[in-house]
Design an enzyme around this catalytic site. Structure first.
Site, mmCIF file in Angstrom:
data_model
loop_
_atom_site.group_PDB
_atom_site.id
_atom_site.type_symbol
_atom_site.label_atom_id
_atom_site.label_comp_id
_atom_site.label_asym_id
_atom_site.label_seq_id
_atom_site.Cartn_x
_atom_site.Cartn_y
_atom_site.Cartn_z
ATOM 1 N N GLU A 5 0.825 -1.219 0.000
ATOM 2 C CA GLU A 5 0.000 0.000 0.000
ATOM 3 C C GLU A 5 0.859 1.270 0.000
ATOM 4 O O GLU A 5 0.427 2.301 -0.500
ATOM 5 C CB GLU A 5 -0.933 0.012 1.218
ATOM 6 C CG GLU A 5 -2.013 -1.070 1.211
ATOM 7 C CD GLU A 5 -3.087 -0.825 0.166
ATOM 8 O OE1 GLU A 5 -3.341 0.337 -0.166
ATOM 9 O OE2 GLU A 5 -3.667 -1.811 -0.332
ATOM 10 N N GLU A 59 -1.670 9.162 -0.218
ATOM 11 C CA GLU A 59 -1.873 8.884 -1.644
ATOM 12 C C GLU A 59 -1.512 10.119 -2.472
ATOM 13 O O GLU A 59 -1.929 11.234 -2.146
ATOM 14 C CB GLU A 59 -3.347 8.521 -1.858
ATOM 15 C CG GLU A 59 -3.721 8.172 -3.282
ATOM 16 C CD GLU A 59 -5.189 7.741 -3.391
ATOM 17 O OE1 GLU A 59 -5.849 7.543 -2.343
ATOM 18 O OE2 GLU A 59 -5.658 7.605 -4.533
#
Ligand SMILES: *[C@@H]1O[C@H](CO)[C@@H](O)[C@H](O)[C@H]1NC(C)=O
Length: 283
Positions: free
Chosen positions: A100, A123
């Site tokens: 991730e 992100e």
């Protein structure tokens, strides 16, 4: 007199500590049976050799100490079952979260693709605001509930639900960046996701410790089911894909470093995915 009283009572205290240590099945008597006796700081840093370097965007954010502190809020994590199961759960958690947060893709690092976990804590260039209309977990104006922390927790309802567990729902919804300011909280949010079943999915924890045995729809217990829980709608039932290979590559490297077998059913290449969750009105 005082000296002897002190000596006797400290002897007694050592004895009590030793017993509680033994009954908790701890190694070396320093960590009381928690995740810290499955993985040392030295090993954690060996798994994530770039996380604290200039090559990584989140340089130095993810510390071993924050991981250990956060795990105290989820005492069943890495303490359930045999040492083999405990090690495999840690390898699975670090494997999935390394994927991730990976920074390796495209950088062609000389030491291979599975050395670049924990490089990002947020992100990059999120394509949307990850806000789903909800009265219980309302989005704050201008906020983006994109991936943050080890699990890249996303969506307002996940921030809100984790926030509820620490009594700070509105705080988290108002300021989701708390997950990139406070590493303990970031690990806690990742562990909340790991430990908490979101129906109809089992929890990642229950899968890894053997409390979940598959379902009638062809999903099987193992690391592949964890991928399905985390991102199945995008990644599962699509055959062999690079994302799946990356998740598995990290997991295998960590299992080897922890000296434990991988278990079965590592991929979800041919497993039915879960439908994307849509909130019901009451939420
Ligand atoms: C960071 O998060 C942890 C876990 O939720 C909390 O106990 C701690 O008080 C927070 N630290 C700061 C500086 O807010």
């Amino acid at each position: 007199m005082r000296f002897w009283a002190l000596a006797v009572s400290s002897l007694f205290l050592s004895y009590v500590l030793l017993c509680s240590c033994l009954s908790n099945n701890c190694n070396g008597g320093t960590t009381n049976g928690g995740v810290g006796d499955i993985i040392t700081k030295a090993l954690f840093e060996k798994m994530l050799p770039h996380a604290n370097t200039d090559s990584c965007h989140a340089k130095g954010f993810y510390t071993y100490e924050a991981f250990i502190a956060a795990a105290k809020s989820y005492p069943a994590f890495a303490t359930t079952g045999s040492d083999e199961i405990r090690k495999r759960e840690v390898a699975a958690f670090l494997g999935q979260t390394s994927h991730e947060t990976t920074g390796g893709t495209g950088w062609k690092p000389s030491d291979g693709p599975y050395y670049w976990g924990y490089c990002y804590n947020k992100e990059q260039n999120p394509p949307k605001d990850y806000c789903q209309q909800s009265t219980r977990y309302p989005c704050a104006a201008g906020r983006n509930y994109c991936g943050r922390g080890p699990m890249q927790l996303s969506w307002n309802y996940n921030y809100g639900q984790y926030g509820e567990t620490i009594g700070r729902k509105n705080d988290l919804l108002q300021d989701p960046d708390q997950l990139i300011k406070n590493a303990t909280m970031a690990f806690e949010a990742a562990l909340w996701f790991w430990m908490t079943p979101q129906s109809p999915k089992p929890s990642c924890h229950d899968v890894m410790v053997g409390n979940w045995h598959g379902d009638g729809e062809g999903r099987l217990p193992g690391y592949g089911e964890i991928t399905n829980i985390i991102n199945g709608g995008i990644e599962c039932n699509k055959g062999q894909i690079p994302e799946g290979e990356d998740r598995i590559g990290y997991y295998k490297r960590y299992c080897e470093m922890l000296r434990v077998g991988y278990g079965e059913n590592l991929d979800c290449y041919h497993q039915k995915s879960y439908a994307i969750v849509l909130l019901v009105n009451s939420m």
